[in-house]
Design an enzyme around this catalytic site. Structure first.
Site, PDB file in Angstrom:
ATOM      1  CE  LYS A  66      -4.371  -1.743   2.094  1.00  0.00           C
ATOM      2  NZ  LYS A  66      -5.291  -1.291   3.216  1.00  0.00           N
ATOM      3  CG  ASP A 102      -8.208   0.846   3.300  1.00  0.00           C
ATOM      4  OD1 ASP A 102      -9.018   0.014   2.990  1.00  0.00           O
ATOM      5  OD2 ASP A 102      -7.067   0.627   3.474  1.00  0.00           O
TER       6      ASP A 102
HETATM    7  P1  NAP Z   1      -0.091  -2.750  11.753  1.00  0.00           P
HETATM    8  O1  NAP Z   1      -0.054  -1.496  10.593  1.00  0.00           O
HETATM    9  O2  NAP Z   1       0.955  -3.965  11.679  1.00  0.00           O
HETATM   10  O3  NAP Z   1      -0.634  -2.218  13.165  1.00  0.00           O
HETATM   11  C1  NAP Z   1      -0.774  -3.025  14.211  1.00  0.00           C
HETATM   12  C2  NAP Z   1      -1.193  -2.442  15.274  1.00  0.00           C
HETATM   13  O4  NAP Z   1      -1.520  -3.289  16.389  1.00  0.00           O
HETATM   14  C3  NAP Z   1      -0.203  -1.533  16.036  1.00  0.00           C
HETATM   15  O5  NAP Z   1      -0.878  -0.281  16.792  1.00  0.00           O
HETATM   16  C4  NAP Z   1       0.291  -2.246  17.234  1.00  0.00           C
HETATM   17  O6  NAP Z   1       0.709  -1.658  18.364  1.00  0.00           O
HETATM   18  C5  NAP Z   1      -0.942  -3.169  17.587  1.00  0.00           C
HETATM   19  N1  NAP Z   1      -0.352  -4.425  18.279  1.00  0.00           N
HETATM   20  C6  NAP Z   1       0.164  -5.566  17.726  1.00  0.00           C
HETATM   21  N2  NAP Z   1       0.286  -6.423  18.380  1.00  0.00           N
HETATM   22  C7  NAP Z   1      -0.006  -5.901  19.712  1.00  0.00           C
HETATM   23  C8  NAP Z   1      -0.229  -6.363  20.784  1.00  0.00           C
HETATM   24  N3  NAP Z   1       0.123  -7.739  21.332  1.00  0.00           N
HETATM   25  N4  NAP Z   1      -0.669  -5.773  21.955  1.00  0.00           N
HETATM   26  C9  NAP Z   1      -0.933  -4.320  21.604  1.00  0.00           C
HETATM   27  N5  NAP Z   1      -1.114  -3.581  20.673  1.00  0.00           N
HETATM   28  C10 NAP Z   1      -0.611  -4.543  19.536  1.00  0.00           C
HETATM   29  O7  NAP Z   1      -1.487  -3.651  11.111  1.00  0.00           O
HETATM   30  P2  NAP Z   1      -2.735  -2.818  10.054  1.00  0.00           P
HETATM   31  O8  NAP Z   1      -2.556  -3.047   8.936  1.00  0.00           O
HETATM   32  O9  NAP Z   1      -3.041  -1.537  10.822  1.00  0.00           O
HETATM   33  O10 NAP Z   1      -3.994  -3.947  10.607  1.00  0.00           O
HETATM   34  C11 NAP Z   1      -4.460  -3.959  11.943  1.00  0.00           C
HETATM   35  C12 NAP Z   1      -5.796  -4.849  11.853  1.00  0.00           C
HETATM   36  O11 NAP Z   1      -6.780  -4.230  11.188  1.00  0.00           O
HETATM   37  C13 NAP Z   1      -5.639  -6.063  11.496  1.00  0.00           C
HETATM   38  O12 NAP Z   1      -6.204  -7.227  12.027  1.00  0.00           O
HETATM   39  C14 NAP Z   1      -6.377  -6.184   9.871  1.00  0.00           C
HETATM   40  O13 NAP Z   1      -6.892  -7.502   9.645  1.00  0.00           O
HETATM   41  C15 NAP Z   1      -7.404  -5.051  10.277  1.00  0.00           C
HETATM   42  N6  NAP Z   1      -7.770  -4.570   9.085  1.00  0.00           N
HETATM   43  C16 NAP Z   1      -9.283  -4.589   8.608  1.00  0.00           C
HETATM   44  C17 NAP Z   1      -9.512  -3.918   7.457  1.00  0.00           C
HETATM   45  C18 NAP Z   1     -10.800  -4.028   7.080  1.00  0.00           C
HETATM   46  O14 NAP Z   1     -11.194  -3.552   6.158  1.00  0.00           O
HETATM   47  N7  NAP Z   1     -11.817  -4.239   8.029  1.00  0.00           N
HETATM   48  C19 NAP Z   1      -8.676  -3.222   6.830  1.00  0.00           C
HETATM   49  C20 NAP Z   1      -7.315  -3.131   7.236  1.00  0.00           C
HETATM   50  C21 NAP Z   1      -6.939  -3.880   8.563  1.00  0.00           C
HETATM   51  P3  NAP Z   1       2.484  -1.239  18.098  1.00  0.00           P
HETATM   52  O15 NAP Z   1       2.549   0.108  17.434  1.00  0.00           O
HETATM   53  O16 NAP Z   1       2.714  -1.024  19.544  1.00  0.00           O
HETATM   54  O17 NAP Z   1       3.276  -2.325  17.721  1.00  0.00           O
END
Ligand code: NAP
Length: 279
Positions: A66, A102
């Site tokens: 992305k 998004d």
């Molecule tokens: P990302 O950029 O990797 O961000 C991950 C986030 O989760 C960060 O804030 C991270 O905190 C936090 N995190 C990870 N492990 C953690 C833990 N053990 N304890 C507390 N916080 C934790 O991921 P993303 O792309 O934003 O995606 C996040 C979620 O959104 C995924 O589940 C994805 O499937 C979902 N999503 C859904 C849609 C939809 O259309 N519904 C679209 C996009 C994404 P730190 O900064 O501290 O590491």
């Protein structure tokens, strides 16, 4: 001539977009096909050049491309540029123009509950890529406050500071968010905590949640995370991640065809696909 649309990602086999978008293309009798392409990081530039050479009408980009796609596009919409991520590309007379649907997808999914954010106090849990798209897009809606709580609080602070739109925001630890939870009208969970297979996990306790709150979790596997189960028990209104997924796809479809599609049909299609995964 039959048009081509696509999604590029790595991995790509799990994507629900091809089935959802091929169904809606045929529903509107559009002579087109939407195809998933597995593209690894090192091949992205070549893939984009190839898509241009064959005159593709438009495509989606998913993880992990992305942000990496931006240098290979001709123009980037202002919001997508500030988010630093593109999920939708439109071929506009031979130019590849990048957009991010998004954040707007998430906000469109809230329309049954919220018509204006100006009197709303919003809390975003997480400061990753999805949080960034939602936070920047919501910042344009002028919420009363929009705070971000994250495990790594410095990332929440950086997200707030990088936003080009004026916001009333502060960065919180997850513990601070728990304590002040009753102050928020809308809570948006964007971390991967609670996603399959770790379905019993929650990013914060909801002991201070107001029953008047709307709690959204952008996870859709499981359809109801532990956070949403507990929020519902507290009397709050809940929404899962299917709406964001469906609406980001609907907005991409509209950019490609000029038609805002039947989201009810798209939602049913996605729920049918999710019926096949372990929830
Ligand atoms: P990302 O950029 O990797 O961000 C991950 C986030 O989760 C960060 O804030 C991270 O905190 C936090 N995190 C990870 N492990 C953690 C833990 N053990 N304890 C507390 N916080 C934790 O991921 P993303 O792309 O934003 O995606 C996040 C979620 O959104 C995924 O589940 C994805 O499937 C979902 N999503 C859904 C849609 C939809 O259309 N519904 C679209 C996009 C994404 P730190 O900064 O501290 O590491």
């Amino acid at each position: 001539m039959k048009k081509l649309f696509a999604v590029l990602g790595d991995p790509i086999g799990h994507s629900m977009s091809p089935v959802m978008l091929n169904d809606i293309l045929s529903f509107y009798v559009i002579d087109a096909h939407y195809h998933p392409f597995h593209v690894s990081r090192g091949d992205l530039e070549t893939a984009v050049k190839g898509l241009k050479a064959i005159g593709i009408s438009g495509f989606n980009i998913t993880i992990p491309h992305k942000s990496a796609i931006i240098p290979f596009l001709d123009e980037i919409d202002e919001l997508a540029l500030s988010i630093g991520a593109v999920n939708t590309v439109v071929n506009e007379n031979g130019k590849f123009v990048g957009y991010n649907t998004d954040g707007y997808g998430f906000i469109k999914g809230l329309e049954p509950y919220i018509s204006s954010f100006t009197d709303k106090k919003v809390l975003v849990l997480g400061a990753g890529g999805a949080a960034r798209a939602i936070y920047f897009t919501m910042a344009k809606m002028n919420p009363q406050t929009i705070d971000i709580a994250n495990r790594t609080v410095i990332k929440a602070q950086e997200l707030i500071e990088s936003c080009p739109y004026e916001t009333n925001s502060k960065a919180l630890t997850l513990e601070e968010a728990e304590i002040h939870l009753h102050e928020y009208d809308v809570v948006i969970q964007t971390t991967m905590i609670g996603m399959y297979p770790n379905i019993s996990e929650m990013p914060i306790s909801l002991r201070n949640l107001s029953s008047q709150s709307l709690v959204c979790d952008i996870i859709y596997n499981p359809l109801e995370t532990q956070l949403l189960i507990e929020a519902r028990k507290k009397g709050a209104t809940v929404q899962n991640g299917v709406e964001m997924f469906v609406y980001q796809g609907a907005l991409a479809f509209e950019k490609w065809t000029g038609i805002f599609p039947d989201v009810k049909r798209m939602r049913e299609n996605v729920l049918q696909q999710l019926g096949g995964v372990k929830c």
